[in-house]
Design a protein around this motif. Structure first.
Motif, PDB file in Angstrom:
ATOM      1  N   GLU A 188       0.838  -1.189   0.000  1.00 28.26           N
ATOM      2  CA  GLU A 188       0.000   0.000   0.000  1.00 28.26           C
ATOM      3  C   GLU A 188       0.877   1.244   0.000  1.00 28.26           C
ATOM      4  O   GLU A 188       1.984   1.211   0.539  1.00 28.26           O
ATOM      5  CB  GLU A 188      -0.906   0.014   1.245  1.00 28.26           C
ATOM      6  N   SER A 192      -4.149  -0.255  -3.312  1.00 31.61           N
ATOM      7  CA  SER A 192      -5.442   0.445  -3.303  1.00 31.61           C
ATOM      8  C   SER A 192      -5.599   1.356  -4.513  1.00 31.61           C
ATOM      9  O   SER A 192      -6.680   1.443  -5.108  1.00 31.61           O
ATOM     10  CB  SER A 192      -5.595   1.274  -2.016  1.00 31.61           C
ATOM     11  N   SER A 205      -4.478 -10.671   1.902  1.00 31.41           N
ATOM     12  CA  SER A 205      -3.307 -10.124   2.574  1.00 31.41           C
ATOM     13  C   SER A 205      -2.292 -11.234   2.803  1.00 31.41           C
ATOM     14  O   SER A 205      -2.599 -12.242   3.456  1.00 31.41           O
ATOM     15  CB  SER A 205      -3.703  -9.514   3.926  1.00 31.41           C
ATOM     16  N   LYS A 272      -7.380   4.241   3.554  1.00 29.25           N
ATOM     17  CA  LYS A 272      -7.645   2.826   3.286  1.00 29.25           C
ATOM     18  C   LYS A 272      -6.407   1.984   3.565  1.00 29.25           C
ATOM     19  O   LYS A 272      -6.499   0.882   4.122  1.00 29.25           O
ATOM     20  CB  LYS A 272      -8.084   2.640   1.837  1.00 29.25           C
ATOM     21  N   SER A 276      -5.942  -0.943   6.297  1.00 24.16           N
ATOM     22  CA  SER A 276      -5.525  -2.286   5.889  1.00 24.16           C
ATOM     23  C   SER A 276      -4.399  -2.799   6.781  1.00 24.16           C
ATOM     24  O   SER A 276      -4.403  -3.958   7.214  1.00 24.16           O
ATOM     25  CB  SER A 276      -5.049  -2.275   4.432  1.00 24.16           C
TER      26      SER A 276
END
Length: 332
Positions: A188, A192, A205, A272, A276
Motif C-alpha cells: 500500500e 489500493s 493479505s 484505506k 488495511s
C-alpha cells in the motif's frame, strides 16, 4: 542465492557515486540519510515521526532515499551512501554470511508481518489461496523476505504456483500492468490505487495469511552504531512515539499528517491503506526484535533454500537500546 545477493551488493556499491558523509551537516543541520527498501504507507510510523517533529526534537533531520530493493539498500549502507538502512533483516544475514569488515547490525524492528497484498486481474469475493495452484505470480525477488514469505504460505497450503523471478522488485507493478503474470503482490498505497484505477483487485493479505515475522528493520554498520549512539537512540525514540500516536489516534487524523509524503496519492487511499495495515496488526510497539521471531525468519529462509547456515541472534541483532526506549515511552 546468498552468494548471488552479495555479488549484487558489491556491484551496486561500485555503481554508486562518491559516498555521502556519515551523519553529515547540511547548512548547519544534522542530516541522517536513511535508505528505505521502498516507499509505502506500510512504513507509516517512520514518516509520521518526521511529520510530528519527533526527529527534530532529537536534534536531527532525516533524508529518505528509495533504494528499490534490499540489496540496493544494503549496498548503500556498506558504501557509505546511507547512514542507516531500512529493509528486511535477511540482507543483514546474507552480509554476515558473506563476511564484512564492518558488519551491519539490526538495531530496531518496525513491521512484524508481510505488508503486501495479493492483486488479481478479476474480482474474487471468496478468494481461496489454494486456487493459486499453477498460476503465474509476481511475488518479489528470490532471496528477499517478500518472495520467501509468499513461498512459505504456498508450502504451508501445499500449493504449487509458478513464480516469475526475472522482474526486479520495483518493476513488478509495471510488469503486471503489461500483462505479465496472473497475480502480483503490491504494498500500500499502490494496491489500493491500482484497484481504484480499475487495473486489478485486491484478493488477500499475504501478511495475514503468513503470520508474524520480523519483516522490516533499521540497520547500520557496527562502526556507525558505536559512534552515533545518540542518533540510534533518537531514531528509535521518535519512531516508537510515532507508532504509539498512530495506534491512539483516528486513522483520518493520521492520514492528514502523512499527505505530504504521498503527493500523488489521495487522502482516501492513504486512509484505506492505514486501515488495511491496522487490520493485520502490521507494526510492533516494541522495536526490540524477539529471538523467537528471528528463529522463525531463518526457518522461512531455510525452507526457501537460501540459507547456507544459521546465524546467531546476538551476532547481528541489538535489542538493548530499543527495549530501553520502549520502556521509557510506554511508561509515560
Amino acid at each position: 542465492m546468498k552468494k548471488k545477493f552479495i555479488c549484487c551488493i558489491l556491484a551496486a556499491c561500485f555503481a554508486l557515486a562518491i559516498p555521502f558523509a556519515v551523519a553529515g551537516c547540511n547548512g548547519g543541520k544534522n542530516v541522517i540519510k536513511i535508505n528505505e527498501v521502498t516507499h509505502s504507507v506500510f512504513y507509516a510510523p517512520l514518516y509520521l515521526a518526521d511529520s510530528l517533529g519527533y526527529f527534530e526534537e532529537e536534534g536531527f533531520e532525516v533524508e529518505l532515499i528509495n533504494g528499490g530493493g534490499a540489496d540496493k539498500t544494503m549496498a548503500a549502507v556498506l558504501s557509505g551512501g546511507a547512514d542507516i538502512g531500512f529493509c528486511g533483516p535477511e540482507a543483514v544475514i546474507y552480509t554476515f554470511l558473506g563476511g564484512s569488515d564492518d558488519q551491519p547490525k539490526v538495531f530496531g524492528q518496525l513491521t512484524k508481518r508481510d505488508g503486501s497484498f495479493l492483486v488479481g486481474r478479476n474480482k474474487e469475493d471468496n478468494f481461496d489461496w489454494k486456487s493459486l495452484e499453477g498460476k503465474n505470480i509476481l511475488a518479489g525477488r528470490p532471496g528477499g523476505v517478500p518472495f520467501m514469505t509468499f513461498g512459505y504460505v504456498m508450502n504451508e497450503l501445499d500449493v504449487s504456483a509458478n513464480f516469475i523471478t526475472e522482474v526486479s522488485f520495483d518493476s513488478m507493478t509495471a510488469a503486471f500492468e503489461g500483462n505479465i503474470g496472473d497475480y502480483c503482490t503490491m504494498f500500500e498505497p499502490t494496491a489500493s490505487e491500482y484497484q481504484a484505477a480499475g487495473k486489478g483487485y485486491i484478493v488477500g493479505s499475504v501478511g495475514a495469511q503468513a503470520g508474524e515475522i520480523p519483516y522490516t528493520c533499521f540497520m547500520a554498520k557496527s562502526s556507525y552504531i558505536r559512534k552515533n549512539g545518540k542518533v540510534i537512540e533518537g531514531l528509535l525514540r521518535a519512531v516508537t512515539k510515532a507508532t504509539k500516536y498512530l495506534n491512539e489516534n483516528e486513522i483520518s487524523v493520521v492520514a492528514e499528517k502523512l499527505k505530504g509524503y504521498f503527493a500523488n496519492t489521495s487522502a482516501e487511499s492513504i486512509e484505506k491503506s492505514l486501515k488495511s495495515y491496522k487490520d493485520i496488526d502490521a507494526w510492533v510497539d516494541n522495536m526490540a526484535m524477539k529471538e523467537s521471531s528471528f528463529t522463525r525468519l531463518q526457518d522461512v529462509i531455510e525452507l526457501a533454500g537460501e540459507l547456507d547456515k544459521r546465524v546467531k541472534f546476538s551476532d547481528i541483532v541489538l535489542t538493548e537500546t530499543a527495549q530501553k526506549i520502549y520502556n521509557e515511552v510506554y511508561a509515560k
